[in-house]
Design an enzyme around this catalytic site. Structure first.
Site, PDB file in Angstrom:
ATOM      1  N   GLY A 140     -27.623   9.270  52.648  1.00  0.00           N
ATOM      2  CA  GLY A 140     -26.589   8.460  51.999  1.00  0.00           C
ATOM      3  C   GLY A 140     -25.164   8.791  52.379  1.00  0.00           C
ATOM      4  N   ASP A 156     -23.053  12.193  49.429  1.00  0.00           N
ATOM      5  CA  ASP A 156     -22.573  10.939  48.871  1.00  0.00           C
ATOM      6  C   ASP A 156     -22.260  11.065  47.379  1.00  0.00           C
ATOM      7  OD1 ASP A 156     -25.256  11.224  48.220  1.00  0.00           O
ATOM      8  OD2 ASP A 156     -25.884   9.251  48.924  1.00  0.00           O
ATOM      9  N   ASP A 159     -25.072  13.966  41.050  1.00  0.00           N
ATOM     10  CA  ASP A 159     -25.625  13.284  39.886  1.00  0.00           C
ATOM     11  C   ASP A 159     -26.114  14.391  38.936  1.00  0.00           C
ATOM     12  OD1 ASP A 159     -26.708  11.232  38.357  1.00  0.00           O
ATOM     13  OD2 ASP A 159     -28.395  10.864  39.664  1.00  0.00           O
ATOM     14  N   PHE A 186     -26.312   2.851  38.843  1.00  0.00           N
ATOM     15  CA  PHE A 186     -26.849   3.061  40.183  1.00  0.00           C
ATOM     16  C   PHE A 186     -25.982   2.305  41.180  1.00  0.00           C
ATOM     17  CE2 PHE A 186     -29.591   3.122  43.824  1.00  0.00           C
ATOM     18  CZ  PHE A 186     -30.118   4.397  43.747  1.00  0.00           C
ATOM     19  N   VAL A 187     -25.450   3.037  42.144  1.00  0.00           N
ATOM     20  CA  VAL A 187     -24.513   2.433  43.089  1.00  0.00           C
ATOM     21  C   VAL A 187     -25.114   2.375  44.481  1.00  0.00           C
ATOM     22  CG1 VAL A 187     -22.491   3.096  41.767  1.00  0.00           C
ATOM     23  CG2 VAL A 187     -23.346   4.641  43.518  1.00  0.00           C
ATOM     24  N   ARG A 225     -27.284  -0.259  52.698  1.00  0.00           N
ATOM     25  CA  ARG A 225     -26.545   0.861  53.308  1.00  0.00           C
ATOM     26  C   ARG A 225     -25.328   0.368  54.090  1.00  0.00           C
ATOM     27  NH1 ARG A 225     -29.068   5.764  52.545  1.00  0.00           N
ATOM     28  NH2 ARG A 225     -31.324   5.816  52.739  1.00  0.00           N
ATOM     29  N   LYS A 245     -21.003  11.681  39.274  1.00  0.00           N
ATOM     30  CA  LYS A 245     -21.481  11.091  38.013  1.00  0.00           C
ATOM     31  C   LYS A 245     -21.634  12.211  36.992  1.00  0.00           C
ATOM     32  CE  LYS A 245     -24.588   7.530  39.869  1.00  0.00           C
ATOM     33  NZ  LYS A 245     -26.020   7.160  39.905  1.00  0.00           N
ATOM     34  N   ASP A 250     -28.198   3.547  49.500  1.00  0.00           N
ATOM     35  CA  ASP A 250     -29.181   2.468  49.469  1.00  0.00           C
ATOM     36  C   ASP A 250     -29.889   2.363  48.130  1.00  0.00           C
ATOM     37  OD1 ASP A 250     -30.824   4.828  49.660  1.00  0.00           O
ATOM     38  OD2 ASP A 250     -32.464   3.526  50.311  1.00  0.00           O
TER      39      ASP A 250
HETATM   40  P1  IMP Z   1     -28.757  14.893  42.211  1.00  0.00           P
HETATM   41  O1  IMP Z   1     -29.650  15.886  42.892  1.00  0.00           O
HETATM   42  O2  IMP Z   1     -29.387  14.371  40.944  1.00  0.00           O
HETATM   43  O3  IMP Z   1     -27.363  15.393  41.999  1.00  0.00           O
HETATM   44  O4  IMP Z   1     -28.731  13.636  43.116  1.00  0.00           O
HETATM   45  C1  IMP Z   1     -27.928  13.539  44.173  1.00  0.00           C
HETATM   46  C2  IMP Z   1     -28.540  12.610  45.196  1.00  0.00           C
HETATM   47  O5  IMP Z   1     -29.210  11.510  44.588  1.00  0.00           O
HETATM   48  C3  IMP Z   1     -27.437  12.024  46.017  1.00  0.00           C
HETATM   49  O6  IMP Z   1     -27.236  12.802  47.174  1.00  0.00           O
HETATM   50  C4  IMP Z   1     -27.953  10.662  46.343  1.00  0.00           C
HETATM   51  O7  IMP Z   1     -28.679  10.726  47.549  1.00  0.00           O
HETATM   52  C5  IMP Z   1     -28.896  10.318  45.234  1.00  0.00           C
HETATM   53  N1  IMP Z   1     -28.259   9.407  44.237  1.00  0.00           N
HETATM   54  C6  IMP Z   1     -27.850   9.720  43.001  1.00  0.00           C
HETATM   55  N2  IMP Z   1     -27.326   8.662  42.379  1.00  0.00           N
HETATM   56  C7  IMP Z   1     -27.394   7.648  43.259  1.00  0.00           C
HETATM   57  C8  IMP Z   1     -26.962   6.272  43.209  1.00  0.00           C
HETATM   58  O8  IMP Z   1     -26.413   5.765  42.223  1.00  0.00           O
HETATM   59  N3  IMP Z   1     -27.178   5.546  44.335  1.00  0.00           N
HETATM   60  C9  IMP Z   1     -27.763   6.062  45.458  1.00  0.00           C
HETATM   61  N4  IMP Z   1     -28.171   7.337  45.541  1.00  0.00           N
HETATM   62  C10 IMP Z   1     -27.983   8.127  44.461  1.00  0.00           C
HETATM   63 MG    MG Z   2     -28.105  12.335  48.968  1.00  0.00          MG
END
Ligand code: IMP
Ligand code: MG
Length: 202
Positions: free
Chosen positions: A66, A125, A128, A177-178, A190, A156, A184
């Site tokens: 991403g 990217d 979360d 969700f973006v 993308r 986020k 994607d």
């Molecule tokens: P985390 O491990 O929960 O912090 O997630 C991070 C990863 O989840 C990011 O690197 C993204 O690849 C994916 N991700 C989280 N939220 C989104 C979203 O809203 N759109 C697309 N990918 C996301």
């Molecule tokens: Mg990622």
């Protein structure tokens, strides 16, 4: 080369189905191309002035997939500001094809460049839950990195599970969700040049 010599729109696939066309559902705009470009320039200004990236060998590691467009813009902006980093890619998977985190992170591609005794600029990217950034940071320290500087386009904070804050953040992002600008949903969007929200049917 395939297809006829005539100009005009591509022909439908022979089974009548059309593949790889822009989805009908346009995301709700969240960050425009110009907002992103301006913010990437600001981030690059701050990162290029960060002494952690110039006092010892450093490299940029881009989290696939991403972050690839964000990283492409950021790295060019860094170069214009005097910082020319070697670049490699790390594969980290925490999402399947849905919109919820699996909670665990898998390494799907190890960078080939040496991180031992280096400072790593990790470009992702979105942060979360924080699992991905936390996993990657530990992974680089385990591999001998001296310092890990983290940069994400979007944060986020509402969904954080692990207490971790990126060093550099483009924008705070609502709990939606973006897609777009490299990100994607199930393989789509993308190439969308801006960031928008999609609300897929549950
Ligand atoms: P985390 O491990 O929960 O912090 O997630 C991070 C990863 O989840 C990011 O690197 C993204 O690849 C994916 N991700 C989280 N939220 C989104 C979203 O809203 N759109 C697309 N990918 C996301
Ligand atoms: Mg990622």
């Amino acid at each position: 080369m395939s297809g006829s010599a005539s100009s005009g729109p591509p022909s439908p696939a022979s089974d009548g189905a059309r593949h790889n066309v822009v989805p009908d559902a346009l995301p709700e705009p969240l960050f425009t191309e110009s907002q992103i470009a301006e913010r990437v320039g600001e981030l690059a200004g701050a990162i290029a002035a960060d002494p952690r990236l110039t006092i010892r060998p450093a490299l940029a590691l881009v989290a696939l997939s991403g972050a690839f467009i964000f990283a492409g813009d950021l790295l060019r902006a860094l170069y214009k500001r005097g910082l020319d980093l070697p670049v490699d890619f790390i594969g980290l998977a925490s999402y399947g094809t849905g919109t919820t985190t699996e909670g665990t992170v898998r390494l799907t591609r190890n960078p080939a460049l040496e991180v031992t005794d280096h400072t790593v600029l990790l470009i992702d990217d979105i942060i979360d839950s924080g699992h991905t950034l936390n996993f990657a940071t530990h992974h680089f320290f385990d591999a001998g990195a001296v310092e890990v500087v983290t940069c994400v386009l979007l944060d986020k904070p509402a969904r954080r599970v692990i207490s971790i804050a990126p060093d550099y953040t483009g924008f705070q992002c609502p709990d939606e969700f973006v897609v777009g600008y490299g990100m994607d949903f199930a393989g789509e969007y993308r190439g969308l040049p801006w960031v928008g929200v999609i609300r897929p049917p549950l």
